[in-house]
Design a protein around this motif. Sequence first.
Motif, PDB file in Angstrom:
ATOM      1  N   GLU A  96      -8.447  -9.016  -0.775  1.00  0.00           N
ATOM      2  CA  GLU A  96      -9.086 -10.267  -1.181  1.00  0.00           C
ATOM      3  C   GLU A  96      -8.118 -11.412  -1.404  1.00  0.00           C
ATOM      4  O   GLU A  96      -8.336 -12.517  -0.939  1.00  0.00           O
ATOM      5  CB  GLU A  96      -9.938 -10.046  -2.429  1.00  0.00           C
ATOM      6  CG  GLU A  96     -11.179  -9.267  -2.145  1.00  0.00           C
ATOM      7  CD  GLU A  96     -12.162  -9.348  -3.283  1.00  0.00           C
ATOM      8  OE1 GLU A  96     -11.744  -9.544  -4.436  1.00  0.00           O
ATOM      9  OE2 GLU A  96     -13.358  -9.232  -2.991  1.00  0.00           O
ATOM     10  N   SER A  97      -7.065 -11.167  -2.190  1.00  0.00           N
ATOM     11  CA  SER A  97      -6.158 -12.280  -2.508  1.00  0.00           C
ATOM     12  C   SER A  97      -4.787 -11.738  -2.864  1.00  0.00           C
ATOM     13  O   SER A  97      -4.619 -10.558  -3.145  1.00  0.00           O
ATOM     14  CB  SER A  97      -6.700 -13.105  -3.668  1.00  0.00           C
ATOM     15  OG  SER A  97      -6.733 -12.327  -4.840  1.00  0.00           O
ATOM     16  N   VAL A  98      -3.826 -12.652  -2.839  1.00  0.00           N
ATOM     17  CA  VAL A  98      -2.474 -12.342  -3.278  1.00  0.00           C
ATOM     18  C   VAL A  98      -1.999 -13.492  -4.148  1.00  0.00           C
ATOM     19  O   VAL A  98      -2.240 -14.653  -3.859  1.00  0.00           O
ATOM     20  CB  VAL A  98      -1.522 -12.098  -2.072  1.00  0.00           C
ATOM     21  CG1 VAL A  98      -1.363 -13.326  -1.221  1.00  0.00           C
ATOM     22  CG2 VAL A  98      -0.189 -11.572  -2.533  1.00  0.00           C
ATOM     23  N   ALA A  99      -1.384 -13.140  -5.266  1.00  0.00           N
ATOM     24  CA  ALA A  99      -0.858 -14.150  -6.195  1.00  0.00           C
ATOM     25  C   ALA A  99       0.639 -13.935  -6.355  1.00  0.00           C
ATOM     26  O   ALA A  99       1.069 -12.820  -6.626  1.00  0.00           O
ATOM     27  CB  ALA A  99      -1.556 -14.030  -7.535  1.00  0.00           C
ATOM     28  N   PHE A 100       1.401 -14.998  -6.149  1.00  0.00           N
ATOM     29  CA  PHE A 100       2.860 -14.919  -6.264  1.00  0.00           C
ATOM     30  C   PHE A 100       3.313 -15.302  -7.643  1.00  0.00           C
ATOM     31  O   PHE A 100       2.755 -16.084  -8.320  1.00  0.00           O
ATOM     32  CB  PHE A 100       3.544 -15.811  -5.227  1.00  0.00           C
ATOM     33  CG  PHE A 100       3.263 -15.380  -3.815  1.00  0.00           C
ATOM     34  CD1 PHE A 100       3.960 -14.333  -3.261  1.00  0.00           C
ATOM     35  CD2 PHE A 100       2.295 -16.013  -3.050  1.00  0.00           C
ATOM     36  CE1 PHE A 100       3.713 -13.930  -1.958  1.00  0.00           C
ATOM     37  CE2 PHE A 100       2.038 -15.623  -1.755  1.00  0.00           C
ATOM     38  CZ  PHE A 100       2.743 -14.580  -1.205  1.00  0.00           C
ATOM     39  N   LEU A 160       0.809  -1.219   0.000  1.00  0.00           N
ATOM     40  CA  LEU A 160       0.000   0.000   0.000  1.00  0.00           C
ATOM     41  C   LEU A 160       0.843   1.271   0.000  1.00  0.00           C
ATOM     42  O   LEU A 160       0.311   2.352  -0.227  1.00  0.00           O
ATOM     43  CB  LEU A 160      -0.961  -0.012   1.182  1.00  0.00           C
ATOM     44  CG  LEU A 160      -1.980  -1.153   1.176  1.00  0.00           C
ATOM     45  CD1 LEU A 160      -2.894  -1.067   2.381  1.00  0.00           C
ATOM     46  CD2 LEU A 160      -2.796  -1.165  -0.103  1.00  0.00           C
ATOM     47  N   TYR A 161       2.142   1.166   0.269  1.00  0.00           N
ATOM     48  CA  TYR A 161       3.015   2.335   0.209  1.00  0.00           C
ATOM     49  C   TYR A 161       3.889   2.341  -1.039  1.00  0.00           C
ATOM     50  O   TYR A 161       4.137   3.387  -1.616  1.00  0.00           O
ATOM     51  CB  TYR A 161       3.909   2.421   1.455  1.00  0.00           C
ATOM     52  CG  TYR A 161       3.221   3.082   2.613  1.00  0.00           C
ATOM     53  CD1 TYR A 161       3.148   4.463   2.709  1.00  0.00           C
ATOM     54  CD2 TYR A 161       2.627   2.320   3.611  1.00  0.00           C
ATOM     55  CE1 TYR A 161       2.510   5.073   3.763  1.00  0.00           C
ATOM     56  CE2 TYR A 161       1.980   2.918   4.672  1.00  0.00           C
ATOM     57  CZ  TYR A 161       1.930   4.302   4.748  1.00  0.00           C
ATOM     58  OH  TYR A 161       1.278   4.891   5.788  1.00  0.00           O
ATOM     59  N   LEU A 164      -1.524  -8.089  -5.469  1.00  0.00           N
ATOM     60  CA  LEU A 164      -2.522  -8.020  -4.414  1.00  0.00           C
ATOM     61  C   LEU A 164      -3.832  -7.523  -5.015  1.00  0.00           C
ATOM     62  O   LEU A 164      -3.841  -6.549  -5.764  1.00  0.00           O
ATOM     63  CB  LEU A 164      -2.041  -7.060  -3.328  1.00  0.00           C
ATOM     64  CG  LEU A 164      -2.802  -7.013  -2.023  1.00  0.00           C
ATOM     65  CD1 LEU A 164      -2.517  -8.274  -1.221  1.00  0.00           C
ATOM     66  CD2 LEU A 164      -2.371  -5.807  -1.216  1.00  0.00           C
ATOM     67  N   LYS A 165      -4.931  -8.206  -4.711  1.00  0.00           N
ATOM     68  CA  LYS A 165      -6.246  -7.799  -5.196  1.00  0.00           C
ATOM     69  C   LYS A 165      -6.979  -7.130  -4.044  1.00  0.00           C
ATOM     70  O   LYS A 165      -7.151  -7.729  -2.982  1.00  0.00           O
ATOM     71  CB  LYS A 165      -7.021  -9.014  -5.701  1.00  0.00           C
ATOM     72  CG  LYS A 165      -8.380  -8.677  -6.265  1.00  0.00           C
ATOM     73  CD  LYS A 165      -9.079  -9.933  -6.764  1.00  0.00           C
ATOM     74  CE  LYS A 165     -10.475  -9.629  -7.242  1.00  0.00           C
ATOM     75  NZ  LYS A 165     -11.173 -10.852  -7.646  1.00  0.00           N
ATOM     76  N   VAL A 166      -7.419  -5.887  -4.254  1.00  0.00           N
ATOM     77  CA  VAL A 166      -8.065  -5.098  -3.205  1.00  0.00           C
ATOM     78  C   VAL A 166      -9.403  -4.590  -3.703  1.00  0.00           C
ATOM     79  O   VAL A 166      -9.495  -4.045  -4.804  1.00  0.00           O
ATOM     80  CB  VAL A 166      -7.182  -3.892  -2.812  1.00  0.00           C
ATOM     81  CG1 VAL A 166      -7.847  -3.067  -1.744  1.00  0.00           C
ATOM     82  CG2 VAL A 166      -5.816  -4.341  -2.361  1.00  0.00           C
ATOM     83  N   ILE A 195      -2.676  -4.524  -7.322  1.00  0.00           N
ATOM     84  CA  ILE A 195      -1.474  -3.798  -6.938  1.00  0.00           C
ATOM     85  C   ILE A 195      -0.284  -4.746  -7.042  1.00  0.00           C
ATOM     86  O   ILE A 195      -0.283  -5.815  -6.429  1.00  0.00           O
ATOM     87  CB  ILE A 195      -1.596  -3.245  -5.513  1.00  0.00           C
ATOM     88  CG1 ILE A 195      -2.842  -2.373  -5.396  1.00  0.00           C
ATOM     89  CG2 ILE A 195      -0.346  -2.469  -5.130  1.00  0.00           C
ATOM     90  CD1 ILE A 195      -3.183  -1.971  -3.984  1.00  0.00           C
ATOM     91  N   GLU A 196       0.719  -4.361  -7.818  1.00  0.00           N
ATOM     92  CA  GLU A 196       1.914  -5.173  -8.004  1.00  0.00           C
ATOM     93  C   GLU A 196       2.991  -4.703  -7.046  1.00  0.00           C
ATOM     94  O   GLU A 196       3.178  -3.503  -6.849  1.00  0.00           O
ATOM     95  CB  GLU A 196       2.401  -5.054  -9.442  1.00  0.00           C
ATOM     96  CG  GLU A 196       1.391  -5.544 -10.454  1.00  0.00           C
ATOM     97  CD  GLU A 196       1.813  -5.268 -11.878  1.00  0.00           C
ATOM     98  OE1 GLU A 196       2.808  -4.545 -12.091  1.00  0.00           O
ATOM     99  OE2 GLU A 196       1.132  -5.777 -12.773  1.00  0.00           O
TER     100      GLU A 196
END
Length: 126
Positions: A122-126, A77-78, A110-112, A99-100
């Motif tokens: 909501e989710s994070v994908a690596f 987020l920063y 990151l899905k927000v 957000i990458e």
Amino acid sequence: MAFIKRLGFFLFGLSIGLVFLTIFLKKKSQETGTEFCYFPNCRTLKDIRAKQISYSDAIGQLIQQQELDSTDINGFLYNGEVDFGKSETKTKPCKTYYIEGMVKDKAAILKVKNCSEKAVIESVAF
């Protein structure tokens, strides 16, 4: 007085004024903690940070398994980059942003869901 000489005086005075202005504004922003966000990426991340953040069940499990923690999400987020091409910015009532960023030296997305009152990770994908 020749035009070139007047132009030189003007540019000299302008440069001194700009130096004082940048010093003054830099000091003021450090004292108050204000951040000047004019670009869409910065404004979007600042809007998400300003709201109450909650986590989905999938993110909650990753936090419990210690694969992800709140400082990693704060880093997104920063320092993250919003992918506006994938994001759904016209949906109502909540907009979805992708957000990458980097998590533990791995690229992640990151899905927000950004609603009017809160933001849901909501989710994070690596």
